[in-house]
Design an enzyme around this catalytic site. Sequence first.
Site, mmCIF file in Angstrom:
data_model
loop_
_atom_site.group_PDB
_atom_site.id
_atom_site.type_symbol
_atom_site.label_atom_id
_atom_site.label_comp_id
_atom_site.label_asym_id
_atom_site.label_seq_id
_atom_site.Cartn_x
_atom_site.Cartn_y
_atom_site.Cartn_z
ATOM 1 N N ARG A 172 0.816 -1.221 0.000
ATOM 2 C CA ARG A 172 0.000 0.000 0.000
ATOM 3 C C ARG A 172 0.847 1.266 0.000
ATOM 4 O O ARG A 172 0.515 2.266 0.638
ATOM 5 C CB ARG A 172 -0.961 -0.008 1.198
ATOM 6 C CG ARG A 172 -1.899 -1.201 1.247
ATOM 7 C CD ARG A 172 -2.792 -1.275 0.009
ATOM 8 N NE ARG A 172 -3.598 -2.487 0.052
ATOM 9 C CZ ARG A 172 -3.266 -3.633 -0.537
ATOM 10 N NH1 ARG A 172 -2.155 -3.714 -1.236
ATOM 11 N NH2 ARG A 172 -4.039 -4.685 -0.456
ATOM 12 N N SER A 222 -11.440 -0.627 2.682
ATOM 13 C CA SER A 222 -10.701 -1.139 3.835
ATOM 14 C C SER A 222 -10.011 0.022 4.549
ATOM 15 O O SER A 222 -9.240 0.768 3.937
ATOM 16 C CB SER A 222 -9.669 -2.169 3.371
ATOM 17 O OG SER A 222 -8.967 -2.701 4.456
ATOM 18 N N GLU A 292 -5.122 2.714 6.226
ATOM 19 C CA GLU A 292 -4.853 2.604 4.793
ATOM 20 C C GLU A 292 -5.519 3.770 4.075
ATOM 21 O O GLU A 292 -5.009 4.263 3.066
ATOM 22 C CB GLU A 292 -5.418 1.276 4.282
ATOM 23 C CG GLU A 292 -5.280 1.058 2.795
ATOM 24 C CD GLU A 292 -5.755 -0.321 2.361
ATOM 25 O OE1 GLU A 292 -6.359 -0.410 1.294
ATOM 26 O OE2 GLU A 292 -5.513 -1.297 3.087
#
Length: 299
Positions: A172, A222, A292
Amino acid sequence: MNKELITEDLQGIRLFFDEPLSTYTYTKTGGPADVLVFPENQDQVKQVVDYCLANDYPWLVLGNASNLIVKDGGIEGFVIILTDMKQVALKDNQITVDAGASLIETTKLALEASLTGFEFACGIPGSIGGAVYMNAGAYGGEIKDVFTSCQVIWEDGTIEKLTLDDMNFRYRHSLLQEKKGVILSATFTLKKGKYDQIFAKMDELTFLRESKQPLDLPSCGSVFKRPEGYYTGALIQAADLQGYTIGGAQVSTKHAGFIVNIGDATATDYMELIAHIQTVIFERNQVQLEPEVRIIGRD
């Protein structure tokens, strides 16, 4: 900020003043942008960036605003949304896509061309630019696995082509999180495959996503990165936080790794709920959950 002068200087470019970003974010939260701009091509992006540099206006890019939270105070200066930039070119086993194109639609194009490698992304609701920026991934695949190069315009207005070796991809993460720039387009290299097999894999992953994720309510996807050795949803579920609500923001009862807007949530509700989850999980497990989702804007 002289609105009439900006409108005159940027004729031909679609823009709005004091536009609520809650209209565009996937969470349906967020305050106004001083100037919201929708360029249609790379030349218009450069024109806007150069204009901001010349007039000392701050600027940033939201992609398609799927994996972020805009604070209730909104965003100062120019906000660039690239959803009008969605040209796609296919040559042999390579796909070159404008940054504003849908990642999901790009995986469908790969399917139509019987190209394999992009199946993992068939349900990720983001733009190409955002996917590269975040090194988006799911079901064992990541953008870096298919990435070849991208065109970027840097903070000083210069344009550069970056290759895989340049991008500093990891979980990420990409170079664009270290150095301010805008992804204009990206090229991906796939492999020839069989249409039926690619379709079957995408169908399987779509079923898994729809059966597990709360797609019927606004969310930012998410919320947390997966901590090493743990699964975020399992940690949150074990802490009995599923269904926990602050204002209109709720830990999804369908997937504990998601926070959904159950009605009139604010960005502050989201941020307070994220902080609460982090505190509880750290106290229980000594695990620090790292968001995230990007959190940006004015308080």
